[in-house]
Design an enzyme around this catalytic site. Structure first.
Site, PDB file in Angstrom:
ATOM      1  NE  ARG A 104      -3.802   0.202   2.415  1.00 39.80           N
ATOM      2  CZ  ARG A 104      -4.529  -0.179   3.455  1.00 39.80           C
ATOM      3  NH1 ARG A 104      -4.261   0.297   4.661  1.00 39.80           N
ATOM      4  NH2 ARG A 104      -5.493  -1.055   3.313  1.00 39.80           N
ATOM      5  CE  LYS A 219      -8.312   2.712   8.894  1.00 42.02           C
ATOM      6  NZ  LYS A 219      -9.254   1.925   8.017  1.00 42.02           N
ATOM      7  N   GLY A 476     -16.599  -6.474   1.275  1.00 46.30           N
ATOM      8  CA  GLY A 476     -16.605  -7.916   1.516  1.00 46.30           C
ATOM      9  C   GLY A 476     -16.861  -8.351   2.944  1.00 46.30           C
ATOM     10  CB  CYS A 481     -12.352  -1.540   2.907  1.00 46.15           C
ATOM     11  SG  CYS A 481     -11.607  -2.334   4.331  1.00 46.15           S
ATOM     12  N   GLY A 482     -15.140  -0.763   1.458  1.00 43.90           N
ATOM     13  CA  GLY A 482     -15.824  -0.325   0.239  1.00 43.90           C
ATOM     14  C   GLY A 482     -16.909   0.698   0.534  1.00 43.90           C
TER      15      GLY A 482
HETATM   16 FE1  SRM Z   1      -9.717  -1.222   4.890  1.00 43.71          FE
HETATM   17  C1  SRM Z   1      -8.522  -3.576   7.002  1.00 43.71           C
HETATM   18  C2  SRM Z   1      -8.446  -2.827   2.274  1.00 43.71           C
HETATM   19  C3  SRM Z   1     -10.299   1.521   2.989  1.00 43.71           C
HETATM   20  C4  SRM Z   1     -11.820  -0.018   7.306  1.00 43.71           C
HETATM   21  N1  SRM Z   1      -8.605  -2.896   4.691  1.00 43.71           N
HETATM   22  C5  SRM Z   1      -8.181  -3.711   5.692  1.00 43.71           C
HETATM   23  C6  SRM Z   1      -7.191  -4.747   5.168  1.00 43.71           C
HETATM   24  C7  SRM Z   1      -5.813  -4.169   5.377  1.00 43.71           C
HETATM   25  C8  SRM Z   1      -7.327  -6.116   5.873  1.00 43.71           C
HETATM   26  C9  SRM Z   1      -6.248  -7.071   5.456  1.00 43.71           C
HETATM   27  O1  SRM Z   1      -5.160  -7.063   6.043  1.00 43.71           O
HETATM   28  O2  SRM Z   1      -6.463  -7.816   4.511  1.00 43.71           O
HETATM   29  C10 SRM Z   1      -7.619  -4.790   3.689  1.00 43.71           C
HETATM   30  C11 SRM Z   1      -6.530  -5.132   2.688  1.00 43.71           C
HETATM   31  C12 SRM Z   1      -7.118  -5.982   1.568  1.00 43.71           C
HETATM   32  C13 SRM Z   1      -6.313  -5.940   0.311  1.00 43.71           C
HETATM   33  O3  SRM Z   1      -5.585  -6.921   0.026  1.00 43.71           O
HETATM   34  O4  SRM Z   1      -6.457  -4.978  -0.439  1.00 43.71           O
HETATM   35  C14 SRM Z   1      -8.240  -3.415   3.517  1.00 43.71           C
HETATM   36  N2  SRM Z   1      -9.314  -0.703   3.028  1.00 43.71           N
HETATM   37  C15 SRM Z   1      -8.875  -1.541   2.069  1.00 43.71           C
HETATM   38  C16 SRM Z   1      -8.945  -0.912   0.694  1.00 43.71           C
HETATM   39  C17 SRM Z   1      -7.842  -1.349  -0.250  1.00 43.71           C
HETATM   40  C18 SRM Z   1     -10.320  -1.219   0.067  1.00 43.71           C
HETATM   41  C19 SRM Z   1     -10.392  -0.894  -1.408  1.00 43.71           C
HETATM   42  O5  SRM Z   1     -10.559  -1.837  -2.173  1.00 43.71           O
HETATM   43  O6  SRM Z   1     -10.252   0.267  -1.779  1.00 43.71           O
HETATM   44  C20 SRM Z   1      -8.913   0.579   1.103  1.00 43.71           C
HETATM   45  C21 SRM Z   1      -7.531   1.119   1.218  1.00 43.71           C
HETATM   46  C22 SRM Z   1      -7.531   2.594   1.516  1.00 43.71           C
HETATM   47  C23 SRM Z   1      -6.147   3.174   1.544  1.00 43.71           C
HETATM   48  O7  SRM Z   1      -5.671   3.529   0.461  1.00 43.71           O
HETATM   49  O8  SRM Z   1      -5.549   3.257   2.619  1.00 43.71           O
HETATM   50  C24 SRM Z   1      -9.548   0.497   2.480  1.00 43.71           C
HETATM   51  N3  SRM Z   1     -10.791   0.491   5.136  1.00 43.71           N
HETATM   52  C25 SRM Z   1     -10.995   1.441   4.178  1.00 43.71           C
HETATM   53  C26 SRM Z   1     -12.052   2.313   4.581  1.00 43.71           C
HETATM   54  C27 SRM Z   1     -12.664   3.426   3.726  1.00 43.71           C
HETATM   55  C28 SRM Z   1     -12.111   4.783   4.004  1.00 43.71           C
HETATM   56  O9  SRM Z   1     -11.009   4.953   4.547  1.00 43.71           O
HETATM   57  O10 SRM Z   1     -12.816   5.719   3.653  1.00 43.71           O
HETATM   58  C29 SRM Z   1     -12.497   1.865   5.816  1.00 43.71           C
HETATM   59  C30 SRM Z   1     -13.698   2.409   6.615  1.00 43.71           C
HETATM   60  C31 SRM Z   1     -13.406   3.754   7.130  1.00 43.71           C
HETATM   61  C32 SRM Z   1     -12.645   3.745   8.413  1.00 43.71           C
HETATM   62  O11 SRM Z   1     -11.560   3.189   8.511  1.00 43.71           O
HETATM   63  O12 SRM Z   1     -13.141   4.342   9.341  1.00 43.71           O
HETATM   64  C33 SRM Z   1     -11.686   0.726   6.146  1.00 43.71           C
HETATM   65  N4  SRM Z   1     -10.063  -1.687   6.833  1.00 43.71           N
HETATM   66  C34 SRM Z   1     -11.010  -1.098   7.630  1.00 43.71           C
HETATM   67  C35 SRM Z   1     -11.036  -1.767   8.891  1.00 43.71           C
HETATM   68  C36 SRM Z   1     -11.945  -1.423  10.088  1.00 43.71           C
HETATM   69  C37 SRM Z   1     -11.340  -0.311  10.911  1.00 43.71           C
HETATM   70  C38 SRM Z   1     -11.858  -0.239  12.314  1.00 43.71           C
HETATM   71  O13 SRM Z   1     -11.656   0.805  12.956  1.00 43.71           O
HETATM   72  O14 SRM Z   1     -12.417  -1.205  12.818  1.00 43.71           O
HETATM   73  C39 SRM Z   1     -10.088  -2.814   8.806  1.00 43.71           C
HETATM   74  C40 SRM Z   1      -9.740  -3.840   9.890  1.00 43.71           C
HETATM   75  C41 SRM Z   1      -8.937  -3.244  10.997  1.00 43.71           C
HETATM   76  O15 SRM Z   1      -8.327  -2.184  10.853  1.00 43.71           O
HETATM   77  O16 SRM Z   1      -8.916  -3.884  12.036  1.00 43.71           O
HETATM   78  C42 SRM Z   1      -9.512  -2.740   7.493  1.00 43.71           C
HETATM   79 FE1  SF4 Z   2     -13.442  -6.578   4.508  1.00 36.50          FE
HETATM   80 FE2  SF4 Z   2     -11.920  -4.514   3.826  1.00 36.50          FE
HETATM   81 FE3  SF4 Z   2     -11.185  -6.976   3.186  1.00 36.50          FE
HETATM   82 FE4  SF4 Z   2     -13.217  -5.796   1.927  1.00 36.50          FE
HETATM   83  S1  SF4 Z   2     -11.065  -5.195   1.882  1.00 36.50           S
HETATM   84  S2  SF4 Z   2     -13.201  -7.849   2.676  1.00 36.50           S
HETATM   85  S3  SF4 Z   2     -14.179  -4.690   3.631  1.00 36.50           S
HETATM   86  S4  SF4 Z   2     -11.364  -6.087   5.251  1.00 36.50           S
END
Ligand code: SRM
Ligand code: SF4
Length: 559
Positions: A104, A219, A476, A481-482
């Site tokens: 990332r 985060k 998913g 994240c979506g």
């Molecule tokens: Fe996210 C965790 C992908 C935006 C909330 N997110 C993850 C992980 C790292 C989990 C993992 O290790 O597999 C995902 C990586 C999957 C992969 O292989 O791509 C992942 N998040 C993404 C992305 C790539 C989704 C996308 O297809 O665009 C986005 C990357 C953004 C970036 O460039 O940094 C992404 N994630 C978000 C958003 C949307 C936003 O920021 O507007 C959210 C909700 C908003 C928020 O955070 O308040 C989001 N992601 C989470 C969470 C739940 C956070 C929490 O406080 O509970 C997790 C899990 C965690 O952190 O424990 C998570």
């Molecule tokens: Fe869940 Fe984020 Fe993984 Fe999508 S990218 S399946 S919302 S943790």
């Protein structure tokens, strides 16, 4: 037992903690106590055992050992490979593609040059069919397929093109988002690009990593909005800065909203904290918020560690006072009142649009589900240079914008083969489609998302006449994240049953509003099997009943 490098040792008691290696050096005693407390969450313990920032120096050594055949990724210490590597921006895809990493980046305000696009393509090129990129919902790039043996070279390669992967995962600040058409937008109050860059430079020390800000409780998301469209979604960021004009001085200042976030347990919309900051105060303000969060945030139950929980515990006034104190004794101004007589319709960035510069256009192109095959990085760079100024912008809707295109070049740009795949005239469902990574790569996913989302949109567009853009967001799992809750129709991976057996399923959300007067979508129905034979008729019915779609005369498909 996994391989341990010299600086890593299991911590048996707080007195043994090495302040340097644990990353606790910059924390005041009270925060150290929280990080070391018995009830501190698992990730605090991992951080205390060794700070993730250590990976910045250890990855080259590890990669070299692997290249020389002296160790394998499987031999590395589990917390290093699965957790701490994320401080360097490397996310091990253990469940779906063991031994490979997603990388990332940070792309402040989503702006990339053609040289950067080519550089990103070069990073994934060696991985053949395993390599690709994604535009993320934070207008950012993730690269796929990277192996541990090449990880140091991938990190160096992105640093060499002026980008960074440091501090992008785990308890770090995410990509800083702004107005995707900053500097071109006839309706912007300010160009958000230098602001996003300045905030990012403070956080990651110009891309080299900043040890003072690597041990946050969780985060944190920051965005800067400069128009009434609120393209970067201040309502769902932990810190949202909204450009407004101060009536007395006519100066642009930034009203602050705090506390938006999504998680499995809670979804919160930001609230105003009756504070505005000047342009000069923006970065010191963000730095102070991060340090207050670092020093005062909870480190126990991980579900209660996002910024909003700390602000609620302190109270807004105390939080403001602390931030002012951390800024060196600044008395923060109250927020500036904003009112508009006319409603503002959030603009669609897909298609050809005039810029504020006469004779120039920006062209928004719809990238299917945000996925960028390796070859497209190079093609995008060529196209941007041939018809525009060689730069592109990424959007939180996972699309790309070609900018500074002279009017006379628009026809040539539209005729490019790339734009037959990344369509500026995409259908009214395709242009509103956003999807998280899903089970193809993400270990937390309950369902496959991107491919399914594209197939369903294609099928629905073939069957229905749709009067206006409908924004369908796929996510998913409940981490969202979506951003399912910002969508017109949000689809979230969730359990479902078919003939008594557990199957991939979705929860449906309806009614998300973005831009002015943003509102989160509400749960509409749960337990729908995600297989197309069940989901297609359900979505067809929703589009007809709630969004005025009508079956196309030719196919006779009905509700
Ligand atoms: Fe996210 C965790 C992908 C935006 C909330 N997110 C993850 C992980 C790292 C989990 C993992 O290790 O597999 C995902 C990586 C999957 C992969 O292989 O791509 C992942 N998040 C993404 C992305 C790539 C989704 C996308 O297809 O665009 C986005 C990357 C953004 C970036 O460039 O940094 C992404 N994630 C978000 C958003 C949307 C936003 O920021 O507007 C959210 C909700 C908003 C928020 O955070 O308040 C989001 N992601 C989470 C969470 C739940 C956070 C929490 O406080 O509970 C997790 C899990 C965690 O952190 O424990 C998570
Ligand atoms: Fe869940 Fe984020 Fe993984 Fe999508 S990218 S399946 S919302 S943790």
């Amino acid at each position: 037992m996994g391989r341990r490098l010299a600086c890593q040792a299991a911590v048996e008691s707080p007195s043994e903690v090495d302040l340097e290696t644990s990353g606790l050096r910059h924390l005041p005693q009270a925060a150290r106590d929280r990080a070391l407390a018995k009830n501190a969450n698992k990730f605090e313990k991992v951080k205390v055992a060794k700070c993730g920032s250590r990976m910045w120096t250890e990855i080259p050594e590890l990669a070299e050992l692997i290249r020389r055949g002296e160790t394998k990724w499987e031999d590395l210490e589990l917390d290093d490979i699965d957790i701490r590597m994320k401080w360097a921006g490397l996310f091990h895809r253990r469940k779906r593609h063991p031994g490979t990493f997603m990388m990332r980046l940070k792309v402040p305000n989503g702006e990339l040059t053609s040289a950067q696009l080519r550089g990103l393509g070069e990073v994934v090129l060696p991985y053949g069919a395993d390599g690709c990129g994604d535009i993320t919902t934070r207008a950012n790039i993730q690269l796929r397929g990277i192996t541990m043996a090449e990880a140091d070279r991938a990190i160096d390669a992105v640093q060499a093109i002026g980008l960074t992967s440091y501090q992008t995962g785990m308890d770090n600040v995410r990509n800083i988002t702004g107005n995707p058409i900053a500097g071109l937008d006839p309706h912007e109050l300010v160009d958000t690009r230098p602001i996003c860059q300045e905030i990012q430079d403070m956080i990651v020390n110009g891309g080299k990593g900043n040890p003072e800000l690597v041990n946050l409780p969780r985060k944190l998301n920051i965005c800067v909005s400069s128009t009434r469209d609120d393209f970067p979604h201040t309502h769902i960021n932990d810190v949202g800065l909204e450009a407004v004009v101060e009536p007395g001085s006519g100066e642009v200042v930034y009203n602050v909203v705090i506390g938006g976030y999504f998680s499995v347990k809670r979804n919160a919309v930001s609230f105003p904290i009756d504070t505005s900051v000047t342009r000069e105060q923006v970065t010191p303000f963000c730095e102070a918020v991060l340090k207050v969060f670092r020093d005062h945030g909870e480190r126990a139950n991980r579900q209660k560690t996002r910024l909003i929980w700390m602000v609620e515990a302190l109270g807004i006034e105390k939080f403001r006072d602390l931030v002012g104190e951390y800024m060196g004794g600044v008395q923060l101004a109250r927020s500036v009142p904003v009112s508009h007589a006319e409603r503002w319709e959030r603009r669609d960035l897909i298609g050809v649009h005039p810029q504020k510069q006469a004779g120039l256009c920006f062209v928004g192109a719809c990238v299917p589900a945000g996925r960028i095959p390796t070859a497209d990085f190079f093609e995008m760079a060529d196209v941007a240079e041939r018809w525009g100024d060689g730069t592109v912008r990424l959007t939180c809707e996972e699309n790309v914008i070609f900018v500074n295109v002279p009017e006379g070049n628009v026809e040539g740009l539209l005729a490019e083969p790339l734009l037959q795949r990344y369509r500026p005239d995409a259908g009214l469902l395709e242009r509103g489609l956003v999807s998280c990574t899903g089970s193809q790569f993400c270990g937390l996913a309950l369902i496959e998302t991107k491919n399914r989302a594209m197939r369903l949109v294609e099928a629905l567009e073939a069957e229905l006449d749709i009067p206006k853009t409908v924004r369908i967001h796929w996510t998913g799992c409940p981490n969202s994240c979506g951003q399912a809750q910002v969508a017109d129709i949000g689809l979230m991976g969730a359990p479902a049953k078919l003939d008594g057996k557990a199957v991939e399923g979705v929860k449906i959300f309806l009614g998300g509003k973005i831009g002015e007067g943003a509102e989160l979508a509400q749960e509409f129905e749960a337990g729908i099997p995600a297989q197309e034979e069940y989901l297609l008729p359900k979505l067809r019915e929703i589009l007809i009943e709630k969004f005025g779609a009508t079956p196309k005369a030719s196919n006779g498909a009905g509700p």
